[in-house]
Design a protein around this motif. Structure first.
Motif, PDB file in Angstrom:
ATOM      1  N   VAL B 264       0.977  -1.199   0.013  1.00 42.58           N
ATOM      2  CA  VAL B 264       0.060   0.018  -0.179  1.00 42.58           C
ATOM      3  C   VAL B 264       1.106   1.360   0.027  1.00 42.58           C
ATOM      4  CG1 VAL B 264      -1.709   0.844   1.165  1.00 42.58           C
ATOM      5  CG2 VAL B 264      -1.403  -1.316   1.402  1.00 42.58           C
ATOM      6  N   VAL B 267       0.099   6.471   3.034  1.00 44.13           N
ATOM      7  CA  VAL B 267      -1.251   6.837   3.608  1.00 44.13           C
ATOM      8  C   VAL B 267      -0.993   8.051   4.424  1.00 44.13           C
ATOM      9  CG1 VAL B 267      -3.535   6.511   4.423  1.00 44.13           C
ATOM     10  CG2 VAL B 267      -2.555   4.744   3.106  1.00 44.13           C
ATOM     11  N   ALA B 274      -9.650   8.827   5.287  1.00 50.78           N
ATOM     12  CA  ALA B 274      -9.244   8.901   4.075  1.00 50.78           C
ATOM     13  C   ALA B 274     -10.185   8.621   2.944  1.00 50.78           C
ATOM     14  CB  ALA B 274      -8.338   7.623   3.914  1.00 50.78           C
ATOM     15  N   VAL B 276     -12.226   7.479  -0.445  1.00 51.84           N
ATOM     16  CA  VAL B 276     -12.006   6.405  -1.438  1.00 51.84           C
ATOM     17  C   VAL B 276     -11.355   6.574  -2.576  1.00 51.84           C
ATOM     18  CG1 VAL B 276     -13.498   5.059  -3.183  1.00 51.84           C
ATOM     19  CG2 VAL B 276     -14.578   5.719  -1.063  1.00 51.84           C
ATOM     20  N   LEU B 279      -7.640   6.179  -1.261  1.00 47.73           N
ATOM     21  CA  LEU B 279      -7.383   4.434  -0.860  1.00 47.73           C
ATOM     22  C   LEU B 279      -7.196   3.744  -2.282  1.00 47.73           C
ATOM     23  CD1 LEU B 279      -9.622   3.897   2.128  1.00 47.73           C
ATOM     24  CD2 LEU B 279      -7.271   3.739   2.087  1.00 47.73           C
ATOM     25  N   TYR B 280      -7.989   4.120  -3.041  1.00 51.47           N
ATOM     26  CA  TYR B 280      -7.912   3.753  -4.457  1.00 51.47           C
ATOM     27  C   TYR B 280      -6.387   3.767  -5.134  1.00 51.47           C
ATOM     28  CZ  TYR B 280      -8.474   2.684  -9.445  1.00 51.47           C
ATOM     29  OH  TYR B 280      -8.851   2.200 -10.918  1.00 51.47           O
ATOM     30  N   LYS B 282      -3.866   4.497  -3.879  1.00 49.95           N
ATOM     31  CA  LYS B 282      -2.660   4.049  -2.845  1.00 49.95           C
ATOM     32  C   LYS B 282      -2.458   2.345  -3.269  1.00 49.95           C
ATOM     33  CE  LYS B 282      -1.277   7.859  -1.007  1.00 49.95           C
ATOM     34  NZ  LYS B 282      -0.395   8.312  -1.742  1.00 49.95           N
ATOM     35  N   ARG B 283      -3.647   1.967  -3.697  1.00 54.05           N
ATOM     36  CA  ARG B 283      -3.510   0.544  -3.781  1.00 54.05           C
ATOM     37  C   ARG B 283      -3.353  -0.035  -5.101  1.00 54.05           C
ATOM     38  NH1 ARG B 283      -8.172  -1.844   0.025  1.00 54.05           N
ATOM     39  NH2 ARG B 283      -7.701  -3.803  -1.007  1.00 54.05           N
ATOM     40  N   VAL B 284      -3.988   0.693  -5.985  1.00 54.35           N
ATOM     41  CA  VAL B 284      -4.243   0.130  -7.490  1.00 54.35           C
ATOM     42  C   VAL B 284      -2.929  -0.093  -8.191  1.00 54.35           C
ATOM     43  CG1 VAL B 284      -4.272   2.461  -8.582  1.00 54.35           C
ATOM     44  CG2 VAL B 284      -5.697   0.443  -9.470  1.00 54.35           C
TER      45      VAL B 284
END
Lengths: 451, 451
Positions: B264, B267, B274, B276, B279-280, B282-284
């Motif tokens: 990840v 953050v 946080a 959406v 978060l998207y 940071k993870r995608v």
């Protein structure tokens, strides 16, 4: 002088047995530096080094040595040397050391100490090592609230040699209940004739001796404290936790969480000195558990044997699909584990986080489904691409929800959320992924299922 | 009062617009508690809360608010309020805030400040946020070495209101080169007439302003310091890092490493707040990268299509074998990433750790091969069991060596070792596992290979 050089120099001098040269070197170095390299020495050499260090410095040096090594050293020393060592150590380190000694060695230590010190050791050593009581010290300074600022400073000056810190002092009533705290800064800045009770901090932040030690560390960090008073049974002041011990606790807790989510058991002491046996033991449990966890995905695959035989191209995407659910899940778990560990979120936040997780995972799944359908058309045609894309969307959502919820579930049952390790989530997500993938393929590609 | 209650009470009062009641509540609460819940309020309400807080307390409260939220607040305040706020903030927090402001807002702040303060802000704000310079403060106390202990205390008393700490004071020469440090404890314990130069600590531990900020945090933790002097260009003392800032740095670094190894991105701020979108984002990245990383294992599987068609039972063990290499590898990586982060091991330790890793991984592989061969005989017969067991032994060794080496390789190229995340290692181990598995099956089960 860096670590390697220090080890080399110390070893050279130890060989030459030039005690004077050794003593000079030991005086020049910071105890933390010497303590950090002692792991490289044989027990016999460590005892020689300690013997050449003055008694007070020896106790300080001892504070930097690994706990399990300390026990070996105590065993090698004679009774008088051990008692002298205990006399000079700070109460919290003394109690920690006492706890790792065998009963026989404990019996060796106690007779050489005064009654008050024996009781102090027994009391501090009675706390579990994950409780605040185990990291507190009983060497704190007390002041009377009727003293003036000048008298308070004079008093602190007198007791300073025996106290862990004189920058915070504590005011208690006749029953030892905590009334307030006063900092040396406040004492210095106040008018000399001002009474302590007029400017002391009332209702200070405190912690219970039974609270988990990471709570104490969190309070110290949150409120930028130098020391946190610890109370026990009937609000009595029993000790303080100092900021330096809180830093060590925070660092150890971060290490533990890190190792647990990486599916490695708690590694004690330095990773550099860890034995093959210990590393094997810390790692084998999870790995073997996961072999048996995989029985479920294996069984799922066996159930869909005909589908696989008819569409071997489905196998191309198998590692990717099972990995993706696991990866998305371990991302979610990582975020939750750390946020639960730092106290940023609590158990009851689960429901409110779940809705957002669904949306984020849905979007991530959509993106990945789009990416994988390109590969799917290229490798297996549009029908396979559809199966792969739909499966991807589902496994990412399911993996994320499992990964996000598992730390909360573990926490709910008083287990460490950090045990929601990536491999565990991978294993669960694998089984789900296999079932969804081949189930969907069998359904969409219109195939019969074997029994 | 816990967080939820505090938010509720503050909101209720904010609605009733009872300013007096609000002021009383704000005075009772610790700034850290109020800062922690401000995320739950609209910008307008936050400004109202700040307006009701006395100027000095407002600056302290500001120190507990997330940096990106601070910038919004500054934008909403008028010039005079901003200048007043800057005047009361500590230099390091002021500089951090200055750095997140837009150029326009920066121009709004500077005119209201004195020349010395403008220069101080510019200097502190010039350091990258991962350098020690960015976490230091310039509010430290200087003492002359020719003063007596009593004179030193009197001097500290005078400057105390403007200094971050008076528990450590610094002695410099005419060129501002650091000569030594003296603690308030030493000053209090010395004879009043003793000269500071007779008992000050010479050759104190220091750090360069350009050093990574985690080095400063490690030094403070290792040597149990209250504050660490920071030097720059020509050994000049330019600031100090205090223990509370070091605790924040250590905690942020642990968070970052934790998130990175969990694949990840970093953050910022609270996970609870946080969005959406964040978060998207940071993870995608990692998830999509791994989809394409899986092209390699897919290609490997395609190459061995005939083997798979002839022995569908081989597929049963595919998820397990690829997972095992990845799991063993991420365990090794976890241990190395954390040990490199805490400075416990350094780059040149790689070779000496490699030998031990081979032995540990060999033993782990042996155990897992034994476990999986039981499943192999049950599911596919002795031949399949042999292939599966041999593959298991190899993938665990290869996965472990990759997992153990990757953090060192990243570190060697000045990249963050924590980027050696579990999914990355899983992806590499997958491709190796597929090739070894089907390659060995084709060879041992005596099958032709398609082109």
């Amino acid at each position: 002088m860096n670590g390697q050089d220090l080890i080399f120099t110390l070893k050279t001098i130890a060989l030459s047995k030039d005690r004077l040269e050794m003593q000079q070197l030991l005086q020049q170095c910071h105890p933390a530096d010497i303590g950090a390299v002692l792991g490289a020495f044989e027990l016999e050499q460590v005892c020689l080094l300690l013997a050449l260090t003055p008694a007070a410095a020896r106790a300080e040096l001892f504070g930097y040595i690994d706990k399990d090594k300390e026990a070996d050293i105590v065993r090698a020393l004679d009774n008088q040397a051990v008692s002298e060592l205990f006399l000079h150590m700070s109460p919290d380190e003394r109690a920690d050391l006492f706890n790792v000694l065998s009963e026989e060695d404990q019996a060796k230590v106690l007779p050489g100490l005064a009654q008050a010190e024996r009781e102090d050791i027994r009391r501090l050593a009675s706390f579990d090592e994950d409780k605040t009581g185990s990291v507190m010290t009983s060497d704190y300074a007390l002041l009377d609230q009727q003293l003036t600022a000048a008298q308070g400073i004079a008093r602190l000056r007198k007791v300073a040699p025996d106290k862990e810190t004189i920058y915070q002092a504590y005011i208690v009533d006749a029953d030892r209940r905590l009334l307030g705290t006063v900092s040396l800064r406040q004492l210095i800045m106040a008018e000399p004739e001002q009474l302590i009770c007029d400017f002391m901090q009332r209702e200070p932040i405190f912690v219970s001796a039974d609270a988990p030690r990471e709570i104490a560390a969190q309070l110290i960090s949150k409120y930028d404290l130098l020391a946190l008073p610890v109370i026990n049974g009937g609000d009595k002041l029993v000790g303080i936790v100092t900021y330096d011990d809180a830093m060590d606790v925070a660092s150890e807790e971060a290490d533990q969480d890190f190792h647990k989510t990486g599916a490695v058991g708690q590694v004690l002491g330095s990773i550099k000195d860890a034995s093959v046996k210990m590393l094997y033991q810390k790692r084998v449990f999870w790995l073997v558990l996961l072999v048996f966890g995989n029985i479920f995905s294996g069984a799922g695959i066996a159930y869909f044997e005909d589908t696989i035989a008819a569409y071997v191209a489905l196998v191309f995407f198998l590692p990717l699909l099972v990995d993706s659910g696991g990866n998305a899940g371990s991302q979610s778990a990582t975020l939750m584990v750390r946020a639960l560990a730092t106290g940023e979120i609590v158990l009851k936040d689960w429901a409110s986080m779940l809705g957002r997780e669904f949306i984020v995972a849905g979007l991530l799944g959509l993106t990945m489904a789009a990416a994988v359908s390109v590969l799917g058309i290229w490798r297996g045609g549009p029908e396979i691409a559809l199966v792969v894309a739909l499966t991807m969307q589902l496994v990412v959502i399911i993996g994320s929800v499992i990964g996000m919820s598992l730390p909360f579930i573990l926490s709910r049952f008083k287990l460490d959320p950090a045990a929601a390790s990536a491999p565990l989530i991978t294993s669960i997500a694998d089984a789900c992924g296999v079932l969804i993938y081949f189930g969907m393929a069998t359904w969409l590609l219109d195939l019969p299922v074997t029994g």
